[in-house]
Design a protein around this motif. Structure first.
Motif, PDB file in Angstrom:
ATOM      1  N   GLU A 202      18.735  19.830 -35.776  1.00  0.00           N
ATOM      2  CA  GLU A 202      17.523  19.155 -36.242  1.00  0.00           C
ATOM      3  C   GLU A 202      17.532  17.654 -35.943  1.00  0.00           C
ATOM      4  OE1 GLU A 202      15.004  18.563 -40.364  1.00  0.00           O
ATOM      5  OE2 GLU A 202      16.443  20.198 -40.234  1.00  0.00           O
ATOM      6  N   SER A 203      18.661  17.002 -36.138  1.00  0.00           N
ATOM      7  CA  SER A 203      18.738  15.553 -35.898  1.00  0.00           C
ATOM      8  C   SER A 203      18.660  15.191 -34.411  1.00  0.00           C
ATOM      9  CB  SER A 203      20.023  14.979 -36.499  1.00  0.00           C
ATOM     10  OG  SER A 203      21.154  15.521 -35.841  1.00  0.00           O
ATOM     11  N   GLU A 204      18.848  16.172 -33.531  1.00  0.00           N
ATOM     12  CA  GLU A 204      18.814  15.953 -32.085  1.00  0.00           C
ATOM     13  C   GLU A 204      17.513  16.446 -31.451  1.00  0.00           C
ATOM     14  OE1 GLU A 204      21.329  14.386 -30.395  1.00  0.00           O
ATOM     15  OE2 GLU A 204      22.298  14.083 -32.337  1.00  0.00           O
ATOM     16  N   LEU A 205      16.632  17.023 -32.250  1.00  0.00           N
ATOM     17  CA  LEU A 205      15.375  17.561 -31.740  1.00  0.00           C
ATOM     18  C   LEU A 205      14.505  16.435 -31.179  1.00  0.00           C
ATOM     19  CD1 LEU A 205      13.545  20.158 -31.613  1.00  0.00           C
ATOM     20  CD2 LEU A 205      12.593  19.395 -33.795  1.00  0.00           C
ATOM     21  N   PRO A 206      14.063  16.554 -29.928  1.00  0.00           N
ATOM     22  CA  PRO A 206      13.179  15.527 -29.384  1.00  0.00           C
ATOM     23  C   PRO A 206      11.920  15.361 -30.252  1.00  0.00           C
ATOM     24  CG  PRO A 206      13.999  16.938 -27.625  1.00  0.00           C
ATOM     25  CD  PRO A 206      14.396  17.576 -28.936  1.00  0.00           C
ATOM     26  N   LYS A 207      11.506  14.127 -30.441  1.00  0.00           N
ATOM     27  CA  LYS A 207      10.353  13.838 -31.300  1.00  0.00           C
ATOM     28  C   LYS A 207       9.118  14.616 -30.895  1.00  0.00           C
ATOM     29  CE  LYS A 207      11.511   9.299 -33.022  1.00  0.00           C
ATOM     30  NZ  LYS A 207      11.162   9.044 -34.372  1.00  0.00           N
TER      31      LYS A 207
END
Length: 111
Positions: free
Chosen positions: A58-63
């Motif tokens: 989740e913290s690495e998911l592209p915006k």
């Protein structure tokens, strides 16, 4: 943090990720998979198995794909669980590099 299935999965749905999940937290739609964040144990086993790079911590998911966090939550409660690998769509390789596939998302459960 949980893992999230994002837009690259649409029209690909290869299910390679399902076979390595130790807690069976994947759910199947007609043309995409999602992860139930309440069941995911954040092990990361699924991420490297995805041939279209559709799974992200989740913290690495592209915006640009942030809406997929809620989409995973919503459809994990609507679609059936999937615990075994199934055949991908016959044309999945034609879709693997297509960008902006959101308009092709089908909210129907897997049949």
């Amino acid at each position: 943090m949980t893992y999230v299935v994002a837009e690259p999965c649409i029209r690909c749905r290869t299910t390679d990720c399902v076979t390595v999940c130790p807690v069976d937290c994947f759910y199947a739609g007609e043309n995409m998979l999602v992860i139930n964040p309440e069941e995911c144990i954040d092990c990361g086993a699924c991420e490297p198995e995805c041939p279209v790079t559709a799974i992200f911590e989740e913290s690495e998911l592209p915006k640009k794909w942030s809406a997929y966090i809620q989409l995973n939550v919503e459809y994990a409660s609507k679609w059936p669980g999937i615990t075994e690998q199934t055949d991908p769509p016959s044309d999945w390789e034609e879709w693997k590099d297509v960008e902006e596939k959101k308009k092709h998302f089908n909210p129907a459960p897997a049949s």
